[in-house]
Design an enzyme around this catalytic site. Sequence first.
Site, PDB file in Angstrom:
ATOM      1  N   ASP A  24      -9.023  10.693  -3.633  1.00  0.00           N
ATOM      2  CA  ASP A  24      -8.817   9.344  -4.160  1.00  0.00           C
ATOM      3  C   ASP A  24      -8.953   8.415  -2.954  1.00  0.00           C
ATOM      4  O   ASP A  24      -8.914   8.860  -1.808  1.00  0.00           O
ATOM      5  CB  ASP A  24      -7.453   9.200  -4.855  1.00  0.00           C
ATOM      6  CG  ASP A  24      -7.437   7.984  -5.785  1.00  0.00           C
ATOM      7  OD1 ASP A  24      -8.288   7.074  -5.610  1.00  0.00           O
ATOM      8  OD2 ASP A  24      -6.593   7.927  -6.694  1.00  0.00           O
TER       9      ASP A  24
HETATM   10  C1  BGC Z   1      -7.825   4.830  -7.893  1.00  0.00           C
HETATM   11  C2  BGC Z   1      -9.008   5.658  -8.370  1.00  0.00           C
HETATM   12  C3  BGC Z   1     -10.267   4.853  -8.230  1.00  0.00           C
HETATM   13  C4  BGC Z   1     -10.418   4.434  -6.785  1.00  0.00           C
HETATM   14  C5  BGC Z   1     -11.660   3.631  -6.510  1.00  0.00           C
HETATM   15  C6  BGC Z   1      -8.050   4.235  -6.519  1.00  0.00           C
HETATM   16  O1  BGC Z   1      -7.077   3.282  -6.252  1.00  0.00           O
HETATM   17  O2  BGC Z   1      -6.665   5.617  -7.898  1.00  0.00           O
HETATM   18  O3  BGC Z   1      -8.814   6.053  -9.700  1.00  0.00           O
HETATM   19  O4  BGC Z   1     -11.368   5.583  -8.678  1.00  0.00           O
HETATM   20  O5  BGC Z   1      -9.294   3.626  -6.424  1.00  0.00           O
HETATM   21  O6  BGC Z   1     -11.564   2.365  -7.063  1.00  0.00           O
END
Ligand code: BGC
Length: 802
Positions: A212
């Site tokens: 993530d």
């Molecule tokens: C989220 C993800 C997301 C990523 C990119 C993170 O804060 O948890 O689900 O894909 O950001 O935006």
Amino acid sequence: MLAKLSLEDKVDIIGGVSTWYTHAEPSVGLTPIRMSDGPAGLRAGIPAIAYPAPIALAATWDPELARRMGASLGRDARVRGVDLLLGPGVNIERAPMNGRNFEYMGEDPWLASRIAVGYIRGVQSQGVGATVKHFMLNNQEFNRHNASSDADERTKREIYLPAFEAAVKEAHVAAIMDSYNLVDGVHSTQNGWMNVELAKREWGFDGVIVSDWDSVYDGVAAARNGLDLEMPFAHFMSRETLLPAIRSGALSEAVIDDKVRRILRLSLRFGTSNRNEDDSQSLFSEDSDKVALEVARESIVLLKNQGSLLPLNLEKTCTLAIIGPNASPAVMGGGGSAIVETHKAVSILQGVADFVFTHATSTPSCQHRVLYDSGWPANYDVFSRTRFDGGLKQQVFSSRNWTGSAEKSDREHLNEDRIVTPANGSIRWAGRFTAPKSGRYFVIVHDGRLADHHSIYVDGHAIATKRTDLHGELYYLPMPHPLAKGETVEVRMDYLPGNTEVYPGLGVLAEDDILSVRARAIAAHADAVLVAAGFDKSTEHEGSDRTFELPPLQDTMIRNIAALNHNTIVTLNAGGNVDMRSWLDRVPALLHLWYPGEEGGTALAEVLFGRHNPEGRLPVSFETRWEDNPTFHSYYPQNVSDAATPRIRYTEGVFLGYRYYVTPSVDTQHIEPRFPFGFGLSYTTFAFSHLALSHSTLKPGAPLTVTLTVQNTGRVAGATVAQIYVGEQSPSVPRPAYELKAFQKVWLKPGESRSISLPFNRRSFAFWSDANKDWKVDHGRFTIFAGDSAAHLPLHRDVTLE
Ligand code: BGC
């Protein structure tokens, strides 16, 4: 390609270079992989189609529609040059407060798996990769970088992993995103059991495990434990960290090779490296918009319809009032990385008004009108309606602490009037308020201008202290206790101006007066009122949890409107359940809209007036009280004092959601959810009959076919979901009384009936045996139950497993 790369090149490839791009290696023809959120629409810098949130998609119980929504998302991604979509999310719902429930697919692993597989196959059919996230146990948003989710293996295997497993084994998903949280005390990005043992070895995952965004905490540990790609930047899996570890032998180059091979494979399978980007489709596809509408229509769940108030008869609903914070502008989705910027957004107000004016025929005695108000009293109303006994005393001090000499004056109201303040001064307003009736009261404050400070007192007790942000805001403070009719309290505001002139407001209102003058008037004389309540992207989003209760004062608004009009219909936007106790009995109709995307208002209008028969079914149990939820004692960390790694222990085990409510041996208090898993009303009625099994005795591993007949016994066309649950009669370990193992949505004309057949296999009967470290099927008798919710299973048949 791999053989041509130096070790340095290879290390560069396993770290992102910006928010949405991976590293390119032109020497071997590797172009960057471009990514974008997210689960309900593209976030690729240009407006896109906002689909209903994944929880709404799950409420359709329609895997084929999930495939079509996936294909649409894939097409939207492809025409925007996106190679890898950062969705779907498949974390299982434990508690309604999780700020990201809307991005997920409810409480049941079988339902979530079927929807996720459809979605992923759809996305990938367009040559775009999907990313299943957030691996794993990211079932809460509070303290998401530090909290550890701890569960025994059986709980993980039976409840939290099946959707990931199906994404890998059945849908061949391109990527898995590791979560922020720790799992059993180890960060996901460095959890070797999850990433290496389970996903890669056992499930045979050959795609990329991506972090993530900023969820790597130790580069060498992540590299060693299965993470393939750090996003958005190589903060940890970098040359600086990894090269010395490789040189010292602490990390083998083969481990890096495996990651690079996976990234190359993904690039060749989905990226631009191997294809000609000739995507001539329109950026704003009408087909995609239609899919968004179809999902919205199918996802709306009719939870209550007393006296068949719905569908509204358009010809008789001459005046329809639409009131509430979620009526306009459109509430399409929750907040955070799932936000989609659109070129179209049909609000409830717009959708319903368009429908009425397109389809209604007005007559001299019935001129159709749709009237709207946000419902919130205007600041001016609040302040000018307040009656302080003998007015409000104003004292302007030349000190900063409300002492010394003061310039005194009396005023009738404090109504955001301009007040010039002395340099280094302070101001006090105090008034006595006598309750004209018994009940709960609120002090209502407008807190002036940036950098002002103030404190509010009731009878000398401070109830709030605040510094003003930006331009100030109106906010409501409940009085510490209800007031009896005729009871008098002193209300005081001590104000420290940060500016040479300030514009504060101070008032008191009874709870049942918290409704704008206009809303009160239109609610009182409309033929029906729709109250649009719920959360939105600013109140339900990633990074924190939300409340179980609706946002402040919405309960009050619903009650106040219901008291004025018996034909009150409530609509809710939320990723799951909300506390409905204070108003549910007072309103005849309730529709759950989840987050319905850009066509939500259109879909709602069709359901409201019976153009579309509601067919959504709850993908999660709706508890009456939060205390009823089986995770009530385990959702929050039990060792809050241990700030470093708060532990969230999944002590309810496999008895989550309906698995708890239907199992008498664990739910010893016999709690019934307010609305059970799988439930949803229709404008027609259905009957289930002729449940039959292909075998009454099954040899080990042999398949079973379950058939039953579904009939539409009502007067309009509609759909129901035949749900088949399996329970073991004398299990060797404690098991839920029954669990969903098959379902099928059936659309039927009035009077029509259809026979459906559903396949069962060994896994349909199995549990995870911690002793055997494998799936196990007991010998003995099982019952197959059929019906239309976890609480309504009128048919059953037994089968013996040899
Ligand atoms: C989220 C993800 C997301 C990523 C990119 C993170 O804060 O948890 O689900 O894909 O950001 O935006």
